[in-house]
Design a protein around this motif. Structure first.
Motif, PDB file in Angstrom:
ATOM      1  N   VAL A  62       0.843  -1.210   0.000  1.00 51.93           N
ATOM      2  CA  VAL A  62       0.000   0.000   0.000  1.00 51.93           C
ATOM      3  C   VAL A  62       0.873   1.252   0.000  1.00 51.93           C
ATOM      4  O   VAL A  62       0.612   2.208  -0.736  1.00 51.93           O
ATOM      5  N   LEU A  63       1.918   1.242   0.807  1.00 56.29           N
ATOM      6  CA  LEU A  63       2.811   2.409   0.886  1.00 56.29           C
ATOM      7  C   LEU A  63       3.494   2.665  -0.456  1.00 56.29           C
ATOM      8  O   LEU A  63       3.624   3.813  -0.896  1.00 56.29           O
ATOM      9  N   MET A  69       1.251   6.880  -6.573  1.00 51.29           N
ATOM     10  CA  MET A  69       0.126   7.788  -6.808  1.00 51.29           C
ATOM     11  C   MET A  69       0.558   9.242  -6.610  1.00 51.29           C
ATOM     12  O   MET A  69       0.253  10.119  -7.419  1.00 51.29           O
ATOM     13  N   ASN A  70       1.292   9.479  -5.534  1.00 46.49           N
ATOM     14  CA  ASN A  70       1.756  10.846  -5.259  1.00 46.49           C
ATOM     15  C   ASN A  70       2.699  11.354  -6.350  1.00 46.49           C
ATOM     16  O   ASN A  70       2.681  12.534  -6.698  1.00 46.49           O
ATOM     17  N   MET A 110      -2.686   8.288   3.367  1.00 45.84           N
ATOM     18  CA  MET A 110      -2.510   7.931   1.957  1.00 45.84           C
ATOM     19  C   MET A 110      -3.803   7.407   1.345  1.00 45.84           C
ATOM     20  O   MET A 110      -4.130   7.714   0.202  1.00 45.84           O
ATOM     21  N   MET A 111      -4.543   6.619   2.120  1.00 45.74           N
ATOM     22  CA  MET A 111      -5.815   6.083   1.626  1.00 45.74           C
ATOM     23  C   MET A 111      -6.834   7.206   1.414  1.00 45.74           C
ATOM     24  O   MET A 111      -7.582   7.203   0.445  1.00 45.74           O
ATOM     25  N   ILE A 112      -6.840   8.176   2.333  1.00 47.15           N
ATOM     26  CA  ILE A 112      -7.786   9.300   2.199  1.00 47.15           C
ATOM     27  C   ILE A 112      -7.397  10.155   0.991  1.00 47.15           C
ATOM     28  O   ILE A 112      -8.255  10.573   0.210  1.00 47.15           O
ATOM     29  N   GLU A 113      -6.099  10.381   0.821  1.00 47.67           N
ATOM     30  CA  GLU A 113      -5.638  11.119  -0.373  1.00 47.67           C
ATOM     31  C   GLU A 113      -6.052  10.378  -1.641  1.00 47.67           C
ATOM     32  O   GLU A 113      -6.353  10.995  -2.658  1.00 47.67           O
ATOM     33  N   GLY A 114      -6.073   9.048  -1.548  1.00 44.95           N
ATOM     34  CA  GLY A 114      -6.485   8.213  -2.671  1.00 44.95           C
ATOM     35  C   GLY A 114      -7.948   8.385  -3.048  1.00 44.95           C
ATOM     36  O   GLY A 114      -8.381   7.946  -4.107  1.00 44.95           O
ATOM     37  N   ALA A 201     -11.580   3.797   6.730  1.00 43.85           N
ATOM     38  CA  ALA A 201     -11.417   5.200   7.147  1.00 43.85           C
ATOM     39  C   ALA A 201     -11.512   6.135   5.945  1.00 43.85           C
ATOM     40  O   ALA A 201     -12.148   7.192   6.005  1.00 43.85           O
ATOM     41  N   ALA A 202     -10.896   5.731   4.833  1.00 40.08           N
ATOM     42  CA  ALA A 202     -10.909   6.563   3.628  1.00 40.08           C
ATOM     43  C   ALA A 202     -12.321   6.697   3.068  1.00 40.08           C
ATOM     44  O   ALA A 202     -12.758   7.791   2.693  1.00 40.08           O
ATOM     45  N   GLU A 203     -13.052   5.587   3.047  1.00 42.76           N
ATOM     46  CA  GLU A 203     -14.443   5.621   2.559  1.00 42.76           C
ATOM     47  C   GLU A 203     -15.302   6.500   3.468  1.00 42.76           C
ATOM     48  O   GLU A 203     -16.118   7.297   2.999  1.00 42.76           O
TER      49      GLU A 203
END
Length: 211
Positions: A62-63, A69-70, A110-114, A201-203
């Protein structure tokens, strides 16, 4: 395979240089920055999120994907700004006062940024006052508090309290998470949302930003 699918695939594999190259190529071909972001980068991150939730990939993957992605977003950012593409919301995140753990928090960020949300990361050992000041200054819709220790989880209650005392509790949603945190604890301190893992959390953050 379309170039957007290629971006998504290479991003999931964490191939940062290739992602940067393909994003630039897509821009050169006249594909809109919004389309590249949503159908290339964010759709790829969503796949990673689902796999992470299902234990098909783990934290290191994931990292690496988030890093790719970044890298793509860096290439895309000037074009997104020029197009006036709005972020889907703004979130302030940090590990609570007295707690120095940041791996879980970084993963959630990172997931939220995604999800296409702007994240302001306050780091670790963040006081309730810092959460409050950042939320006001950044006009954030959501504050995410992380704790990994039973001795520091009580700080989350103080975060909720300061927003109540300052009279803006109804304007900002407070989300809590971390190893010792439960739904029951979330309800007992008056927070809005508990998430058991980074993908959830991201969802949840996206849903709270859109409310």
């Amino acid at each position: 395979m379309s170039i957007l699918e290629e971006i998504s695939t290479f991003m999931q594999r964490g191939r940062s240089p290739k992602v940067k190259e393909l994003v630039q190529q897509a821009l050169d071909e006249g594909i809109s920055p919004q389309e590249i972001l949503e159908q290339g980068l964010l759709s790829g991150m969503n796949v990673v999120g689902v796999k992470f939730k299902n234990n098909e990939v783990f934290v290191p993957e994931v990292l690496i994907a988030a890093r790719a992605m970044n890298a793509g977003i860096e290439v895309l950012k000037p074009a997104l700004l020029a197009d006036g593409v709005e972020a889907k919301g703004k979130v302030v995140i940090g590990t609570v006062k007295g707690d120095l753990h940041d791996i879980g928090k970084n993963l959630v960020r990172m997931m939220i940024e995604g999800q296409g949300i702007t994240v302001v990361d306050l780091g670790v050992d963040v006081s309730p006052e810092q959460f409050y000041e950042a939320a006001v200054a950044e006009k954030a819709q959501v504050v995410c508090c992380s704790a990994l220790l039973t001795t520091t989880m009580g700080e989350m209650k103080n975060v909720v309290k300061i927003f109540e005392e300052k009279g803006i509790r109804d304007q900002v949603k407070i989300m809590v998470g971390g190893a010792p945190i439960t739904q029951g604890f979330c309800e007992s301190i008056g927070a809005d949302c508990y998430a058991a893992d980074a993908a959830t959390a991201a969802e949840a953050a996206l849903a709270l930003c859109q409310n």
